[in-house]
Design a protein around this motif. Structure first.
Motif, PDB file in Angstrom:
ATOM      1  N   ALA A  19       0.836  -1.207   0.000  1.00 16.08           N
ATOM      2  CA  ALA A  19       0.000   0.000   0.000  1.00 16.08           C
ATOM      3  C   ALA A  19       0.867   1.250   0.000  1.00 16.08           C
ATOM      4  CB  ALA A  19      -0.920  -0.010   1.219  1.00 16.08           C
ATOM      5  N   LEU A  20       1.942   1.234   0.796  1.00 21.88           N
ATOM      6  CA  LEU A  20       2.851   2.377   0.834  1.00 21.88           C
ATOM      7  C   LEU A  20       3.637   2.490  -0.466  1.00 21.88           C
ATOM      8  CD1 LEU A  20       4.062   4.689   2.463  1.00 21.88           C
ATOM      9  CD2 LEU A  20       5.713   3.076   3.418  1.00 21.88           C
ATOM     10  N   LEU A  21       4.066   1.343  -1.007  1.00 24.13           N
ATOM     11  CA  LEU A  21       4.800   1.349  -2.266  1.00 24.13           C
ATOM     12  C   LEU A  21       3.928   1.871  -3.405  1.00 24.13           C
ATOM     13  CD1 LEU A  21       6.658  -2.083  -2.008  1.00 24.13           C
ATOM     14  CD2 LEU A  21       7.613   0.203  -1.654  1.00 24.13           C
ATOM     15  N   GLY A  22       2.639   1.551  -3.342  1.00 20.70           N
ATOM     16  CA  GLY A  22       1.737   1.990  -4.390  1.00 20.70           C
ATOM     17  C   GLY A  22       1.603   3.494  -4.461  1.00 20.70           C
ATOM     18  N   THR A  23       1.547   4.150  -3.301  1.00 21.12           N
ATOM     19  CA  THR A  23       1.403   5.606  -3.289  1.00 21.12           C
ATOM     20  C   THR A  23       2.670   6.299  -3.771  1.00 21.12           C
ATOM     21  OG1 THR A  23       2.091   5.746  -0.964  1.00 21.12           O
ATOM     22  CG2 THR A  23      -0.266   5.552  -1.398  1.00 21.12           C
ATOM     23  N   ALA A  24       3.809   5.622  -3.660  1.00 21.90           N
ATOM     24  CA  ALA A  24       5.072   6.212  -4.112  1.00 21.90           C
ATOM     25  C   ALA A  24       5.366   5.884  -5.571  1.00 21.90           C
ATOM     26  CB  ALA A  24       6.226   5.717  -3.236  1.00 21.90           C
ATOM     27  N   PHE A  25       4.646   4.923  -6.162  1.00 23.36           N
ATOM     28  CA  PHE A  25       4.985   4.453  -7.505  1.00 23.36           C
ATOM     29  C   PHE A  25       4.733   5.505  -8.577  1.00 23.36           C
ATOM     30  CE2 PHE A  25       3.578   2.626 -11.552  1.00 23.36           C
ATOM     31  CZ  PHE A  25       4.743   1.976 -11.932  1.00 23.36           C
ATOM     32  N   GLY A  65      -4.985   6.905   1.049  1.00 24.26           N
ATOM     33  CA  GLY A  65      -4.869   6.574   2.461  1.00 24.26           C
ATOM     34  C   GLY A  65      -6.130   6.854   3.248  1.00 24.26           C
ATOM     35  N   HIS A  66      -6.755   8.010   3.009  1.00 26.86           N
ATOM     36  CA  HIS A  66      -7.960   8.365   3.765  1.00 26.86           C
ATOM     37  C   HIS A  66      -9.232   7.969   3.025  1.00 26.86           C
ATOM     38  CE1 HIS A  66      -5.591  10.417   6.729  1.00 26.86           C
ATOM     39  NE2 HIS A  66      -5.040  11.202   5.816  1.00 26.86           N
ATOM     40  N   GLY A  67      -9.257   8.171   1.712  1.00 25.84           N
ATOM     41  CA  GLY A  67     -10.466   7.824   0.968  1.00 25.84           C
ATOM     42  C   GLY A  67     -10.747   6.340   0.987  1.00 25.84           C
ATOM     43  N   VAL A  68      -9.806   5.550   0.505  1.00 26.40           N
ATOM     44  CA  VAL A  68      -9.981   4.095   0.480  1.00 26.40           C
ATOM     45  C   VAL A  68      -9.854   3.517   1.884  1.00 26.40           C
ATOM     46  CG1 VAL A  68      -9.105   1.942  -0.488  1.00 26.40           C
ATOM     47  CG2 VAL A  68      -9.137   4.010  -1.886  1.00 26.40           C
ATOM     48  N   GLY A  69      -8.904   4.068   2.690  1.00 26.82           N
ATOM     49  CA  GLY A  69      -8.680   3.547   4.035  1.00 26.82           C
ATOM     50  C   GLY A  69      -9.903   3.679   4.933  1.00 26.82           C
ATOM     51  N   VAL A  70     -10.526   4.847   4.934  1.00 30.61           N
ATOM     52  CA  VAL A  70     -11.716   5.063   5.768  1.00 30.61           C
ATOM     53  C   VAL A  70     -12.880   4.197   5.297  1.00 30.61           C
ATOM     54  CG1 VAL A  70     -13.491   6.758   6.369  1.00 30.61           C
ATOM     55  CG2 VAL A  70     -11.084   7.365   6.549  1.00 30.61           C
ATOM     56  N   ALA A  71     -13.073   4.134   3.985  1.00 29.16           N
ATOM     57  CA  ALA A  71     -14.161   3.310   3.445  1.00 29.16           C
ATOM     58  C   ALA A  71     -13.978   1.846   3.826  1.00 29.16           C
ATOM     59  CB  ALA A  71     -14.221   3.462   1.929  1.00 29.16           C
ATOM     60  N   GLU A  72     -12.721   1.376   3.813  1.00 30.27           N
ATOM     61  CA  GLU A  72     -12.453  -0.010   4.185  1.00 30.27           C
ATOM     62  C   GLU A  72     -12.700  -0.233   5.674  1.00 30.27           C
ATOM     63  OE1 GLU A  72     -10.277  -3.435   5.590  1.00 30.27           O
ATOM     64  OE2 GLU A  72      -9.671  -1.375   6.012  1.00 30.27           O
ATOM     65  N   GLU A  73     -12.303   0.724   6.501  1.00 30.12           N
ATOM     66  CA  GLU A  73     -12.509   0.596   7.949  1.00 30.12           C
ATOM     67  C   GLU A  73     -13.990   0.539   8.305  1.00 30.12           C
ATOM     68  OE1 GLU A  73     -10.644   3.558  10.268  1.00 30.12           O
ATOM     69  OE2 GLU A  73      -8.631   2.737  10.013  1.00 30.12           O
ATOM     70  N   GLY A 146     -10.118  13.120   0.812  1.00 34.42           N
ATOM     71  CA  GLY A 146     -10.100  11.688   1.053  1.00 34.42           C
ATOM     72  C   GLY A 146     -11.102  11.279   2.122  1.00 34.42           C
ATOM     73  N   LEU A 147     -11.175  12.033   3.209  1.00 34.29           N
ATOM     74  CA  LEU A 147     -12.126  11.730   4.277  1.00 34.29           C
ATOM     75  C   LEU A 147     -13.566  11.831   3.776  1.00 34.29           C
ATOM     76  CD1 LEU A 147     -10.415  13.613   7.233  1.00 34.29           C
ATOM     77  CD2 LEU A 147     -10.557  11.137   6.918  1.00 34.29           C
ATOM     78  N   THR A 148     -13.841  12.825   2.957  1.00 29.43           N
ATOM     79  CA  THR A 148     -15.190  12.972   2.399  1.00 29.43           C
ATOM     80  C   THR A 148     -15.567  11.749   1.580  1.00 29.43           C
ATOM     81  OG1 THR A 148     -14.964  15.384   2.307  1.00 29.43           O
ATOM     82  CG2 THR A 148     -16.665  14.395   0.921  1.00 29.43           C
ATOM     83  N   ILE A 149     -14.673  11.322   0.711  1.00 32.30           N
ATOM     84  CA  ILE A 149     -14.932  10.139  -0.112  1.00 32.30           C
ATOM     85  C   ILE A 149     -15.088   8.906   0.763  1.00 32.30           C
ATOM     86  CG2 ILE A 149     -13.918   8.606  -1.851  1.00 32.30           C
ATOM     87  CD1 ILE A 149     -12.528  11.115  -3.027  1.00 32.30           C
ATOM     88  N   GLY A 150     -14.199   8.759   1.742  1.00 34.01           N
ATOM     89  CA  GLY A 150     -14.220   7.569   2.585  1.00 34.01           C
ATOM     90  C   GLY A 150     -15.465   7.430   3.421  1.00 34.01           C
ATOM     91  N   ILE A 155     -16.431   0.835  -0.035  1.00 36.72           N
ATOM     92  CA  ILE A 155     -15.054   0.655  -0.433  1.00 36.72           C
ATOM     93  C   ILE A 155     -14.864   0.611  -1.947  1.00 36.72           C
ATOM     94  CG2 ILE A 155     -15.317  -1.835  -0.031  1.00 36.72           C
ATOM     95  CD1 ILE A 155     -12.058   0.206   0.182  1.00 36.72           C
ATOM     96  N   ARG A 156     -15.685  -0.139  -2.665  1.00 36.59           N
ATOM     97  CA  ARG A 156     -15.481  -0.250  -4.114  1.00 36.59           C
ATOM     98  C   ARG A 156     -15.734   1.074  -4.822  1.00 36.59           C
ATOM     99  NH1 ARG A 156     -17.977  -6.192  -5.887  1.00 36.59           N
ATOM    100  NH2 ARG A 156     -16.561  -7.432  -4.577  1.00 36.59           N
ATOM    101  N   ALA A 157     -16.772   1.764  -4.399  1.00 33.87           N
ATOM    102  CA  ALA A 157     -17.069   3.063  -5.000  1.00 33.87           C
ATOM    103  C   ALA A 157     -15.983   4.074  -4.652  1.00 33.87           C
ATOM    104  CB  ALA A 157     -18.432   3.558  -4.536  1.00 33.87           C
ATOM    105  N   ALA A 158     -15.493   4.043  -3.409  1.00 39.42           N
ATOM    106  CA  ALA A 158     -14.442   4.968  -2.989  1.00 39.42           C
ATOM    107  C   ALA A 158     -13.176   4.749  -3.805  1.00 39.42           C
ATOM    108  CB  ALA A 158     -14.145   4.789  -1.499  1.00 39.42           C
ATOM    109  N   LEU A 159     -12.820   3.487  -4.029  1.00 43.12           N
ATOM    110  CA  LEU A 159     -11.630   3.180  -4.820  1.00 43.12           C
ATOM    111  C   LEU A 159     -11.770   3.710  -6.249  1.00 43.12           C
ATOM    112  CD1 LEU A 159      -8.900   1.797  -5.103  1.00 43.12           C
ATOM    113  CD2 LEU A 159     -10.100  -0.343  -5.581  1.00 43.12           C
ATOM    114  N   ALA A 160     -12.944   3.514  -6.830  1.00 44.28           N
ATOM    115  CA  ALA A 160     -13.171   3.991  -8.194  1.00 44.28           C
ATOM    116  C   ALA A 160     -13.107   5.515  -8.264  1.00 44.28           C
ATOM    117  CB  ALA A 160     -14.528   3.497  -8.699  1.00 44.28           C
TER     118      ALA A 160
END
Length: 243
Positions: A19-25, A65-73, A146-150, A155-160
């Motif tokens: 997840a961390l590597l992805g944000t840096a890629f 981190g916040h959009g997908v992360g919050v939605a997943e939580e 990100g927090l608003t989206i999350g 989760i699937r909609a937030a990721l998209a």
């Protein structure tokens, strides 16, 4: 309690390092394939391009981190339970922001390493320290986005939505062009985007760049608007859970 929640979030991230590597890629790849060949040997151009990629990385880190992360939580019962604790949501919320800030700063390290090793980008020690502070400042609207989206989406909609958001925002803000060198229509709309205001603050921090007042006002306006939306999204989610 705040530090405990921050530690929990950091541990979750480190257990899935991809997840961390992805944000840096994406920022790192953009540096290697676009910045290094085009402006790597130009000190001014490379410095401004690196600053723009820092904003790009900051945006990606906070949106994912916040959009997908919050939605997943929100899918887990643990999230519902923590909202019922006597300490309230404050420590958890601030803990998430602190862990997100740490994750964001770590994701910038590969990008900065490429800038140092493969380009002629340069700045003064004061400029570098100022840029660190500016990075934290410019992360605020993207954190709130990100927090608003999350909190609004599953989760699937937030990721998209995150995937469909970060690239257009970067392009519209002129992050993939030099300072003042974007196509005409991009230069027209860029000052009204949060990404351009963030980029111009970074350019002003690391070099001799005069920020456009329209971009500064728009950045502040976006921050206030996204703060309102984030609070609304959180309260809406809380209302749906407890009623």
């Amino acid at each position: 309690m705040t530090l405990m929640h921050a530690r929990y979030q950091v541990l979750r991230t480190t257990r899935v390092p991809i997840a961390l590597l992805g944000t840096a890629f994406f920022p790192g790849a953009s540096m290697l394939f676009f910045v290094v060949p085009a402006t790597g040997s130009d000190p001014v151009g490379a410095t401004y391009a690196t600053a723009a990629m820092v904003v790009f990385s900051t945006m990606i880190s906070n949106l994912f981190g916040h959009g997908v992360g919050v939605a997943e939580e929100r899918q887990h019962p643990w999230d519902f339970y923590t909202r019922t604790l006597p300490s309230g949501p404050g420590p958890k919320f601030v803990g998430r922001l602190l862990s997100g800030l740490l994750t964001m700063l770590l994701s910038l390290l590969p990008l900065l390493a490429i800038a140092v090793l493969a380009t002629d980008a340069t700045t003064t020690p004061l400029g570098f320290l100022t840029a660190v502070g500016v990075v934290i400042l410019v992360s605020i609207p993207f954190t709130l986005m990100g927090l608003t989206i999350g909190y609004l989406l599953p989760i699937r909609a937030a990721l998209a939505v995150v995937q469909l958001t970060f690239f257009p925002l970067a392009f519209a803000g002129g992050l993939f062009s030099g300072a003042g060198q974007a196509p005409g229509f991009i230069e027209t709309i860029a000052p009204f985007t949060p990404t351009r205001g963030a980029a111009e603050m970074m350019w002003a921090a690391v070099g001799d760049y005069r920020m456009n007042p329209v971009a500064a006002i728009a950045f502040a306006g976006w921050t206030v608007l996204l703060a309102v939306l984030a609070v609304y999204a959180y309260r809406r989610d809380e209302g749906q859970r407890f009623h």
